[in-house]
Motif scaffolding. Structure first.
Motif, PDB file in Angstrom:
ATOM      1  N   GLN A   1      -7.467  -0.537  -1.514  1.00 53.34           N
ATOM      2  CA  GLN A   1      -7.315   0.408  -0.413  1.00 53.34           C
ATOM      3  C   GLN A   1      -8.630   1.144  -0.116  1.00 53.34           C
ATOM      4  O   GLN A   1      -9.427   1.401  -1.001  1.00 53.34           O
TER       5      GLN A   1
ATOM      6  N   ASN B   1       5.951   2.719  -5.515  1.00 59.47           N
ATOM      7  CA  ASN B   1       4.724   3.229  -4.911  1.00 59.47           C
ATOM      8  C   ASN B   1       3.622   3.447  -5.949  1.00 59.47           C
ATOM      9  O   ASN B   1       2.436   3.210  -5.679  1.00 59.47           O
TER      10      ASN B   1
ATOM     11  N   GLU C   1      -5.474   1.524  -5.407  1.00 63.41           N
ATOM     12  CA  GLU C   1      -6.039   2.740  -4.834  1.00 63.41           C
ATOM     13  C   GLU C   1      -6.862   3.545  -5.824  1.00 63.41           C
ATOM     14  O   GLU C   1      -7.852   4.180  -5.447  1.00 63.41           O
TER      15      GLU C   1
ATOM     16  N   GLY D   1      -1.377   9.683  -3.983  1.00 55.59           N
ATOM     17  CA  GLY D   1      -1.054   8.292  -4.253  1.00 55.59           C
ATOM     18  C   GLY D   1       0.285   8.149  -4.943  1.00 55.59           C
ATOM     19  O   GLY D   1       0.600   8.883  -5.892  1.00 55.59           O
ATOM     20  N   GLY D   2       1.096   7.196  -4.479  1.00 56.24           N
ATOM     21  CA  GLY D   2       2.399   6.957  -5.064  1.00 56.24           C
ATOM     22  C   GLY D   2       3.484   7.899  -4.575  1.00 56.24           C
ATOM     23  O   GLY D   2       4.649   7.741  -4.924  1.00 56.24           O
TER      24      GLY D   2
ATOM     25  N   SER E   1      -5.022  12.687  -3.856  1.00 51.31           N
ATOM     26  CA  SER E   1      -5.805  11.679  -3.139  1.00 51.31           C
ATOM     27  C   SER E   1      -5.632  11.817  -1.633  1.00 51.31           C
ATOM     28  O   SER E   1      -6.508  11.431  -0.855  1.00 51.31           O
TER      29      SER E   1
ATOM     30  N   SER F   1      -0.228   2.133  -5.946  1.00 48.96           N
ATOM     31  CA  SER F   1      -1.327   3.098  -5.968  1.00 48.96           C
ATOM     32  C   SER F   1      -2.261   2.847  -7.148  1.00 48.96           C
ATOM     33  O   SER F   1      -3.490   2.867  -7.009  1.00 48.96           O
TER      34      SER F   1
ATOM     35  N   HIS G   1      -6.972   4.832   5.537  1.00 49.31           N
ATOM     36  CA  HIS G   1      -5.900   5.817   5.462  1.00 49.31           C
ATOM     37  C   HIS G   1      -6.167   6.989   6.409  1.00 49.31           C
ATOM     38  O   HIS G   1      -5.233   7.535   7.011  1.00 49.31           O
TER      39      HIS G   1
END
Length: 265
Positions: free
Chosen positions: A66, A183, A191, A26-27, A94, A187, A71
């Protein structure tokens, strides 16, 4: 760019040979995997990409919570666009949860998955603590911004936020860090909670070609514990890879060699 339901995905392709898809955490930004991808491109067609919601992979509408399954479907569509048969997958943090979901629901698309430090916190004995921690981090992010939220996460997990884009760094690194700042907020807000509550499908994965892996320098810490929990759930031994939680970026040559060995095993 690849159009998928609800987003446009930015991706890069290097090399030739069997396909290797890289799914980052994530990110993250695809540039984080570029040094390793350049090395692996001698033997693989390496696909790296920015996940939906990142700066270069914009959503078609406003951000919402999310879903890992969405994804994983993105990853599948990238493989289909590449015209690949079963592909090798390296997935970290993640991204490793996404890889596990992809393998569980679309086993014919994956030849072998190396799942690096999957943060499956709900498998840990102190899962309630980590659920509370992720909830509080999201609240801090919404109230005070992503910086304080990432500091809180770093204190708890040992996974620190990326540094500021120092003028002394190469331009590509400064560009990457600038994108990651944006990002990380996406996230954290959309997320972190749903992903950290994800539990891999043990029944679908016990006989699947998956290698749980952790960084040598994270041994004994949270991400190592989470990796061992996933390995235990699937009845596997976890393997050790070089470096820490971003060993693929800090020591790309050493990491690439170790990853190749796992993919060939």
């Amino acid at each position: 760019m690849l159009d998928v339901p609800g987003a446009r995905l930015y991706y890069e392709v290097r090399g030739s040979g069997p396909v290797l898809l890289v799914i980052l955490g994530g990110g993250a930004d695809a540039a984080m995997a570029a040094p390793m991808a350049e090395i692996l491109a001698g033997r693989h067609t390496v696909i790296t990409y920015d996940r939906r919601g990142a700066v270069r992979s914009p959503l078609a509408g406003p951000p919402t919570e999310q879903r890992i399954e969405e994804h994983a479907d993105d990853a599948l569509r990238l493989l289909e666009a590449a015209g690949a048969g079963p592909a090798d997958v390296f997935a970290t943090h993640s991204g490793a949860l996404i890889g596990l979901d992809l393998l569980a629901r679309r086993p014919s698309s994956v030849r072998r998955l190396v799942a690096h430090e999957p943060p499956a916190f709900d498998l840990l004995p102190d899962a309630a603590h980590w659920r509370r921690m992720t909830r509080e981090a999201v609240e801090v992010c919404e109230r005070e911004g992503v910086g304080p939220a990432m500091r809180k996460l770093g204190e708890e997990t040992g996974v620190t936020a990326p540094p500021e884009p120092d003028p002394g760094l190469p331009q590509w690194v400064r560009d990457m860090l600038g994108r990651m700042t944006v990002n990380m907020e996406t996230s954290c807000r959309y997320e972190l909670r749903p992903f950290s509550a994800y539990v891999p499908d043990a029944e679908a994965l016990r006989a699947a070609p998956v290698v749980p892996a952790y960084g040598a320098e994270t041994k004994g810490r949270l991400m190592h514990r989470a990796t061992l929990a996933v390995a235990g759930l699937l009845g596997r031994e976890a393997v050790e890879l070089p470096g820490d939680y971003v060993g693929y970026l800090r020591s790309p040559a050493e990491f690439a060699e170790a990853l190749r060995a796992q993919l060939a095993a």
